[in-house]
Design an enzyme around this catalytic site. Structure first.
Site, mmCIF file in Angstrom:
data_model
loop_
_atom_site.group_PDB
_atom_site.id
_atom_site.type_symbol
_atom_site.label_atom_id
_atom_site.label_comp_id
_atom_site.label_asym_id
_atom_site.label_seq_id
_atom_site.Cartn_x
_atom_site.Cartn_y
_atom_site.Cartn_z
ATOM 1 N N LEU A 1 -10.753 -11.215 2.552
ATOM 2 C CA LEU A 1 -12.204 -11.300 2.368
ATOM 3 C C LEU A 1 -12.585 -12.555 1.592
ATOM 4 C CD1 LEU A 1 -14.490 -9.488 3.231
ATOM 5 C CD2 LEU A 1 -14.286 -8.257 1.079
ATOM 6 N N GLY B 1 -5.265 -8.991 3.232
ATOM 7 C CA GLY B 1 -5.917 -8.057 2.302
ATOM 8 C C GLY B 1 -5.229 -7.863 0.972
ATOM 9 N N CYS C 1 11.321 21.149 -8.071
ATOM 10 C CA CYS C 1 11.831 20.261 -7.023
ATOM 11 C C CYS C 1 12.342 21.134 -5.881
ATOM 12 C CB CYS C 1 12.972 19.416 -7.597
ATOM 13 S SG CYS C 1 13.947 18.571 -6.324
ATOM 14 N N CYS D 1 12.459 13.354 -7.531
ATOM 15 C CA CYS D 1 12.888 14.272 -8.597
ATOM 16 C C CYS D 1 13.806 13.513 -9.540
ATOM 17 C CB CYS D 1 13.589 15.500 -8.029
ATOM 18 S SG CYS D 1 14.254 16.539 -9.355
ATOM 19 N N HIS E 1 6.013 -0.784 -2.660
ATOM 20 C CA HIS E 1 5.519 -0.141 -3.885
ATOM 21 C C HIS E 1 5.550 1.386 -3.797
ATOM 22 C CE1 HIS E 1 3.089 -3.987 -5.166
ATOM 23 N NE2 HIS E 1 4.393 -4.131 -5.274
ATOM 24 N N ASN F 1 0.828 -1.204 0.000
ATOM 25 C CA ASN F 1 0.000 0.000 0.000
ATOM 26 C C ASN F 1 0.861 1.253 0.000
ATOM 27 O OD1 ASN F 1 -2.069 -1.783 0.159
ATOM 28 N ND2 ASN F 1 -2.494 -1.453 2.332
HETATM 29 N N1 APR Z 1 -10.663 -7.143 4.597
HETATM 30 C C1 APR Z 1 -9.836 -8.075 4.079
HETATM 31 N N2 APR Z 1 -9.632 -8.224 2.748
HETATM 32 C C2 APR Z 1 -10.293 -7.407 1.928
HETATM 33 C C3 APR Z 1 -11.192 -6.417 2.389
HETATM 34 C C4 APR Z 1 -11.377 -6.311 3.808
HETATM 35 N N3 APR Z 1 -12.198 -5.405 4.350
HETATM 36 N N4 APR Z 1 -11.708 -5.769 1.319
HETATM 37 C C5 APR Z 1 -11.155 -6.330 0.237
HETATM 38 N N5 APR Z 1 -10.305 -7.311 0.582
HETATM 39 C C6 APR Z 1 -9.467 -8.170 -0.273
HETATM 40 C C7 APR Z 1 -10.094 -8.519 -1.604
HETATM 41 O O1 APR Z 1 -10.880 -9.689 -1.486
HETATM 42 C C8 APR Z 1 -8.851 -8.723 -2.498
HETATM 43 O O2 APR Z 1 -8.439 -10.089 -2.466
HETATM 44 O O3 APR Z 1 -8.301 -7.424 -0.571
HETATM 45 C C9 APR Z 1 -7.781 -7.847 -1.833
HETATM 46 C C10 APR Z 1 -7.402 -6.605 -2.619
HETATM 47 O O4 APR Z 1 -6.783 -6.997 -3.802
HETATM 48 P P1 APR Z 1 -6.250 -5.939 -4.883
HETATM 49 O O5 APR Z 1 -7.294 -4.932 -5.176
HETATM 50 O O6 APR Z 1 -5.698 -6.716 -6.028
HETATM 51 O O7 APR Z 1 -5.077 -5.159 -4.076
HETATM 52 P P2 APR Z 1 -3.572 -5.623 -3.833
HETATM 53 O O8 APR Z 1 -3.492 -7.091 -3.677
HETATM 54 O O9 APR Z 1 -3.040 -4.765 -2.753
HETATM 55 O O10 APR Z 1 -2.892 -5.217 -5.201
HETATM 56 C C11 APR Z 1 -1.503 -5.409 -5.351
HETATM 57 O O11 APR Z 1 -1.541 -4.248 -7.419
HETATM 58 O O12 APR Z 1 -2.208 -2.548 -8.843
HETATM 59 C C12 APR Z 1 -1.260 -2.966 -7.959
HETATM 60 O O13 APR Z 1 0.343 -1.614 -7.030
HETATM 61 C C13 APR Z 1 -0.978 -2.043 -6.825
HETATM 62 O O14 APR Z 1 -0.051 -2.593 -4.661
HETATM 63 C C14 APR Z 1 -1.077 -2.902 -5.600
HETATM 64 C C15 APR Z 1 -0.908 -4.305 -6.166
#
Ligand code: APR
Length: 237
Positions: free
Chosen positions: A206, A179, A139, A120, A112, A95
Site C-alpha cells: 500500500l 503487504g 495437551c 505443548c 512466524h 502471517n
Molecule cells: N494491500 C497491500 N498492502 C497493505 C494493505 C493492502 N490492502 N493494507 C496494508 N498494507 C501494508 C501496509 O502499508 C504495511 O506496510 O501492509 C503492511 C503491514 O505491515 P505490518 O502491520 O508491520 O505487518 P507485517 O509487516 O506483516 O509485520 C511483520 O511483525 O508484529 C510482527 O509477527 C508480526 O508477522 C508480523 C511482523
C-alpha cells in the site's frame, strides 16, 4: 525479460487486510491496542499467560469469520501455473492466519508460526486445533495441563525454517514482497539477500516499506488489486 520459473513470495499482514484481519503497524493496527511486550514475547507469556492465551484465542476465533481475498487466490493460481512450467512458487509468510491455504496454495512456509497450531511445552509436541485454550486445557498428546502455548514465534524467538527459506531464495529467479512493512527481521532482510544474489525483486504494498529502496521495482496499491494483475503478467507474459 526472461520468464520467471521459480519465485519466492514473502507475505505480511497487508495481504490479509482486505479479508478483514488487522495489520500490526498501520493506523488501527493491532499494536495500537496491545503491547508487544505483553502479548508477543516469552517474557509476557511468563508474566501473564491468561492474557496472552486470550489474545491468541480471539485472533484464532476470528479466522472462521474471514475469507481469502483475490490476492490469496491469485497466488494459488501462480503456484499451479509455475508448476506446469516446471518451476515453483514458495510462499514465505509472516502471517499466522490460514488464508493462503484456504486460497488454494500448498507450498507455504509459516515462518512466524500458525494460529491453528498449538505447542505443548511439557511433551514438546505440536498439534492442530481451532479451539480456545486456557491454563486448564490439557495437551491432547501427553495430557499435561497448563503447558499448551500458541505455536507463534514471539519477539526474541527464532523464526521457523530459515535454512529452507534461504536455500529457496538462493535458487529462485524472482523475489516478491507483498503487504509487509519491512520492520521485522530476518524477513525484512530477505530482499537484500535476493538483490545481492542478482535476483529480480518486486515490492507490492500500500505504501513504501522500510526497505523499499532495495527493490528493483515497487508497485503501490492494494494487494487485492495488484497481485492478480502481476500474476497474469507472469503467467501470460
Ligand atoms: N494491500 C497491500 N498492502 C497493505 C494493505 C493492502 N490492502 N493494507 C496494508 N498494507 C501494508 C501496509 O502499508 C504495511 O506496510 O501492509 C503492511 C503491514 O505491515 P505490518 O502491520 O508491520 O505487518 P507485517 O509487516 O506483516 O509485520 C511483520 O511483525 O508484529 C510482527 O509477527 C508480526 O508477522 C508480523 C511482523
Amino acid at each position: 525479460m526472461t520468464k520467471s520459473k521459480n519465485i519466492v513470495v514473502l507475505t505480511g499482514a497487508g495481504i490479509s487486510a482486505e479479508s478483514g484481519i488487522r495489520t500490526f503497524r498501520d493506523t488501527g493496527g493491532l499494536w495500537e491496542d496491545h503491547s508487544i511486550e505483553e502479548v508477543a514475547t516469552p517474557q509476557g507469556y511468563a508474566a501473564n499467560p491468561e492474557l496472552v492465551l486470550s489474545f491468541y484465542n480471539a485472533r484464532r476465533a476470528q479466522l472462521s469469520t474471514v475469507e481469502p481475498n483475490p490476492a490469496h487466490f491469485a497466488l494459488a493460481e501462480l503456484e499451479k501455473g509455475l508448476m506446469e512450467r516446471g518451476g515453483y512458487l514458495t510462499i514465505v509468510t509472516q502471517n499466522v492466519d490460514d488464508l493462503h491455504e484456504r486460497g488454494g496454495a500448498q507450498n507455504i512456509i509459516h515462518m512466524h508460526g500458525e494460529l491453528l497450531s498449538q505447542w505443548c511445552r511439557a511433551c514438546d509436541q505440536k498439534f492442530k486445533s481451532d479451539a480456545a485454550f486456557t491454563l486448564m486445557s490439557p495437551c491432547p498428546k501427553c495430557e499435561v495441563v497448563g503447558k499448551v502455548r500458541p505455536d507463534i514465534v514471539w519477539f526474541g524467538e527464532m523464526p521457523y525454517r530459515m535454512d529452507t527459506i534461504e536455500a529457496t531464495i538462493l535458487n529462485c529467479d524472482q523475489f516478491v514482497s507483498i503487504g509487509t512493512s519491512g520492520a521485522v527481521y530476518p524477513a525484512a532482510g530477505y530482499v537484500q539477500m535476493a538483490r545481492g544474489l542478482g535476483k529480480q525483486t518486486l515490492e507490492i504494498n500500500l505504501e513504501r516499506s522500510e526497505g523499499s529502496h532495495f527493490f528493483l521495482e515497487t508497485r503501490l496499491g492494494k494487494a487485492g488489486d495488484l497481485v492478480p494483475v502481476w500474476v497474469d503478467e507472469v503467467l501470460g507474459g
